[in-house]
Scaffold this motif. Sequence first.
Motif, PDB file in Angstrom:
ATOM      1  N   SER A 151       0.822  -1.203   0.000  1.00 47.19           N
ATOM      2  CA  SER A 151       0.000   0.000   0.000  1.00 47.19           C
ATOM      3  C   SER A 151       0.864   1.265   0.000  1.00 47.19           C
ATOM      4  O   SER A 151       0.478   2.277  -0.586  1.00 47.19           O
TER       5      SER A 151
ATOM      6  N   ASP B 187       1.857   2.042  -3.430  1.00 47.20           N
ATOM      7  CA  ASP B 187       0.689   2.206  -4.287  1.00 47.20           C
ATOM      8  C   ASP B 187       0.569   1.067  -5.294  1.00 47.20           C
ATOM      9  O   ASP B 187       0.080   1.257  -6.413  1.00 47.20           O
TER      10      ASP B 187
ATOM     11  N   ARG C  12      -6.888  -0.842  -5.152  1.00 50.70           N
ATOM     12  CA  ARG C  12      -5.805  -0.394  -4.289  1.00 50.70           C
ATOM     13  C   ARG C  12      -5.864  -1.174  -2.976  1.00 50.70           C
ATOM     14  O   ARG C  12      -6.935  -1.508  -2.483  1.00 50.70           O
ATOM     15  N   SER C  13      -4.685  -1.437  -2.423  1.00 48.72           N
ATOM     16  CA  SER C  13      -4.638  -2.221  -1.186  1.00 48.72           C
ATOM     17  C   SER C  13      -4.653  -1.316   0.037  1.00 48.72           C
ATOM     18  O   SER C  13      -4.135  -0.200   0.012  1.00 48.72           O
ATOM     19  N   THR C  14      -5.261  -1.820   1.112  1.00 51.89           N
ATOM     20  CA  THR C  14      -5.276  -1.131   2.396  1.00 51.89           C
ATOM     21  C   THR C  14      -4.931  -2.147   3.476  1.00 51.89           C
ATOM     22  O   THR C  14      -5.531  -3.223   3.539  1.00 51.89           O
TER      23      THR C  14
END
Length: 209
Positions: free
Chosen positions: A175, A178, A190-192
């Motif tokens: 994350s 990005d 997108r990763s969180t």
Amino acid sequence: MHLNSSDINALERRRRAALINSITGYKPANLVGTVNAEGVSNLAIMSSLVHIGSNPPLLALIFRPDNTERHTLDNIRETGQYTVNHVHGDIIDAAHQTAARYPGEVSEFAATGLNELWLEGFSAPFLSQSVVRMGMEIREEIPLAINGTHMVIGEILTLDVPGDAINDDGALDPSLADSVAIAGLDSYYRSTLVQRMAYAKPEEKPRRL
């Protein structure tokens, strides 16, 4: 919805492909850079990258069956080297376009507006716009008789990552770079970070870091 084997096989071809390609959930979005013997570069988006081992550092890719053109695999066979470059949020459009079936004499770098990055001593092009880049060398190719695909196992020879995306224990936080993920063939995420967990031991209860 419950589907048995007969139900799955009875699905319309495109619906079956969409379901089975997405059923594994999030997969890494990577652009694989290669060059052929004539010097024409190639860039292809792939989501099949998996960890094989850390010592030596090995990663595997799955390539399509023999009944279709595979410029990336042909180039790897010719030169022995290739690059793996994380896709980030700003280049999703161009990265996805590399899946188009351009003829072998056309470079996807030029066709999509992405830029080649060449490092001294390495024969395959990296992606300039990527911030997580791996230079790979093929170690083994395994034909998979079950469906005609090919597994290519490569060793990481060179690695470029942003220092501020590395955790205290040495792990990459995607994350912070990005880096995006793919679900199915065309959906990008997108990763969180949800949470990190301590190393699991049978005598200890689960513990968050």
